[in-house]
Design an enzyme around this catalytic site. Structure first.
Site, PDB file in Angstrom:
ATOM      1  N   SER A  52      29.609  36.002  27.419  1.00  0.00           N
ATOM      2  CA  SER A  52      29.035  35.913  28.761  1.00  0.00           C
ATOM      3  C   SER A  52      27.788  36.764  28.885  1.00  0.00           C
ATOM      4  O   SER A  52      27.816  37.961  28.583  1.00  0.00           O
ATOM      5  CB  SER A  52      30.046  36.385  29.817  1.00  0.00           C
ATOM      6  OG  SER A  52      31.114  35.504  29.939  1.00  0.00           O
ATOM      7  N   ASP A  72      25.507  32.884  39.180  1.00  0.00           N
ATOM      8  CA  ASP A  72      26.265  33.764  38.291  1.00  0.00           C
ATOM      9  C   ASP A  72      25.338  34.579  37.397  1.00  0.00           C
ATOM     10  O   ASP A  72      25.594  34.752  36.207  1.00  0.00           O
ATOM     11  CB  ASP A  72      27.265  32.975  37.434  1.00  0.00           C
ATOM     12  CG  ASP A  72      28.281  33.890  36.748  1.00  0.00           C
ATOM     13  OD1 ASP A  72      28.475  35.021  37.236  1.00  0.00           O
ATOM     14  OD2 ASP A  72      28.852  33.493  35.725  1.00  0.00           O
ATOM     15  N   HIS A  84      29.583  37.736  36.793  1.00  0.00           N
ATOM     16  CA  HIS A  84      31.011  38.003  36.638  1.00  0.00           C
ATOM     17  C   HIS A  84      31.295  39.050  35.558  1.00  0.00           C
ATOM     18  O   HIS A  84      32.410  39.565  35.477  1.00  0.00           O
ATOM     19  CB  HIS A  84      31.786  36.706  36.360  1.00  0.00           C
ATOM     20  CG  HIS A  84      31.606  36.131  34.980  1.00  0.00           C
ATOM     21  ND1 HIS A  84      30.707  35.125  34.696  1.00  0.00           N
ATOM     22  CD2 HIS A  84      32.213  36.419  33.814  1.00  0.00           C
ATOM     23  CE1 HIS A  84      30.782  34.814  33.415  1.00  0.00           C
ATOM     24  NE2 HIS A  84      31.686  35.595  32.859  1.00  0.00           N
TER      25      HIS A  84
END
Length: 392
Positions: free
Chosen positions: A233, A160, A130
């Site tokens: 992230s 992911d 993402h």
């Protein structure tokens, strides 16, 4: 009479000293007592911790010096098409706002950021899918000040994860630690939260094997209370020796900030995804074509039941062709006793497409065995109440 008062204080002092000595003797451990002719040992209390060790870990700077150079900041740019609106093109309206309204119908750049981990000296970097999804440009910034544009090698939305590559030499690498992570171990999270720059936070492993959270299709998370925020992230979760034990991917939050419940994808899964993408350009997984429900517990205080219930069967899918039906309770696959839906999904995912597996299931109280030919699963994503760490 005066002579009596002269020696009386000395007598009282002697009495106090004798009483103190007697009290100390009373506090000493009692000698072993013989019971039925058997001499009983005196009670021995062991300390809860080893107090003989001098000092302890007072700094994690050595681990940070090893790991931090291999953790990068990722900046992405995405072109967003602006929509036309007649009112925004009105000269009077635009003059009222000081002509600060951008021209309509033109592409605008939207910038965001995340983190990544260099895992090979030839420039391959692991990050979250993402972070780089739909990006038109990806720029990687190293801790030593170097910058380079990156290209996407492959993505895996089901975990992911994504692999990108930069063309630079003398790159630091963070080694994988595939096992041995236990609840209570000290861990450090390294990333670029909110774009403030590379940051290190400290916590412990709160849990391992977290699944059925609805974050990704394939879940086996490390949970930690190390502070993780947007911008982290794709960053690294390391142990106190500087080994990569996971890639930070999500937090549970109602505000968007850290509440001490963060999740990282374990190094074992990261390595599997990396190797598969480098070999095949994608992650190849097995698939049965069924949706699942956990076994209904009759008593919340009763023993946990194994198995999962088939909620639906895809028409002409591998399971349907083998004869599985809605309502069947899958107990075992090959020699693996199934404990949850995620357990079955992860087990089947590891099987090569075209291979045969044997499923033991219950239907109307009777045991039935099915031979199923595993097919290849196509990538898909899932929605969640958990928050994949947003790009900023």
């Amino acid at each position: 009479m005066r002579r009596t008062f002269t020696w009386l204080p000395w007598v009282l002092l002697i009495i106090v000293i004798i009483g103190f000595i007697g009290w100390q003797q009373y506090q000493k451990p009692k000698a072993p007592v013989a019971v039925d002719g058997i001499k009983m040992p005196a009670e021995k209390v062991e300390p809860l911790i080893d107090t003989t060790r001098a000092g302890g870990v007072v700094s994690y700077s050595a681990a940070v010096k090893v790991a931090a150079p291999a953790v990068v900041n990722i900046f992405t740019t995405q072109k967003v098409k602006q929509l036309d609106h007649p009112l925004l093109n009105d000269p009077v309206f635009r003059e009222f706002f000081g002509n600060q309204i951008p021209d309509q119908g033109q592409d605008q750049n939207e910038n965001s950021l995340g983190s990544g981990v260099i895992v090979r000296p030839d420039g391959y970097i692991l990050t979250n899918n993402h972070v780089i999804a739909q990006a038109d440009q990806i720029v990687v910034a190293l801790r030593d000040g170097r910058r380079a544009q990156a290209k996407v090698i492959g993505t895996d939305p089901d975990t992911d994860l994504a692999v990108i590559k930069i063309e630079l030499d003398k790159l630091p690498v963070l080694p994988f630690k595939l096992s041995g992570n236990e609840v209570g171990d000290v861990v450090l999270a390294i990333g670029n939260p909110f774009g403030v720059g590379q940051t290190v936070t400290q916590g412990i492993v709160s849990a391992t094997g977290r699944s059925d959270l609805g974050i990704n299709t394939y879940e086996d998370f490390i949970q930690t209370d190390a502070a993780i925020n947007p911008g982290n992230s794709g960053g690294a979760l390391i142990d106190v020796a500087g080994n990569l034990i996971g890639v930070n991917t999500a937090i549970f939050s109602q505000s968007g900030g850290s509440l001490g419940i963060g999740f990282a994808i374990p190094a074992k899964i990261c390595q599997q995804v990396l190797n598969s993408i480098l070999k095949d350009g994608r992650v190849v997984r097995g698939w049965l074509g069924i949706s699942l429900l956990p076994v209904q517990q009759e008593d919340i205080l009763g023993p946990k039941q194994n198995g999962v219930v088939v909620a639906d069967v895809l028409k002409n899918g591998p399971a349907a062709q083998a004869g599985l039906q809605r309502g069947d309770k899958i107990i075992q696959v090959d020699n693996e006793v199934i404990t949850s839906a995620s357990h079955l999904i992860n087990y089947v995912a590891l099987q090569a497409p075209g291979s045969q597996i044997k499923i033991l299931a219950e239907r109307n109280g009777k045991a039935i065995t099915f031979d199923v030919a595993v097919a290849e699963r196509k990538a898909q994503t899932s929605d969640s109440q958990f928050i994949p760490l947003p790009k900023r």
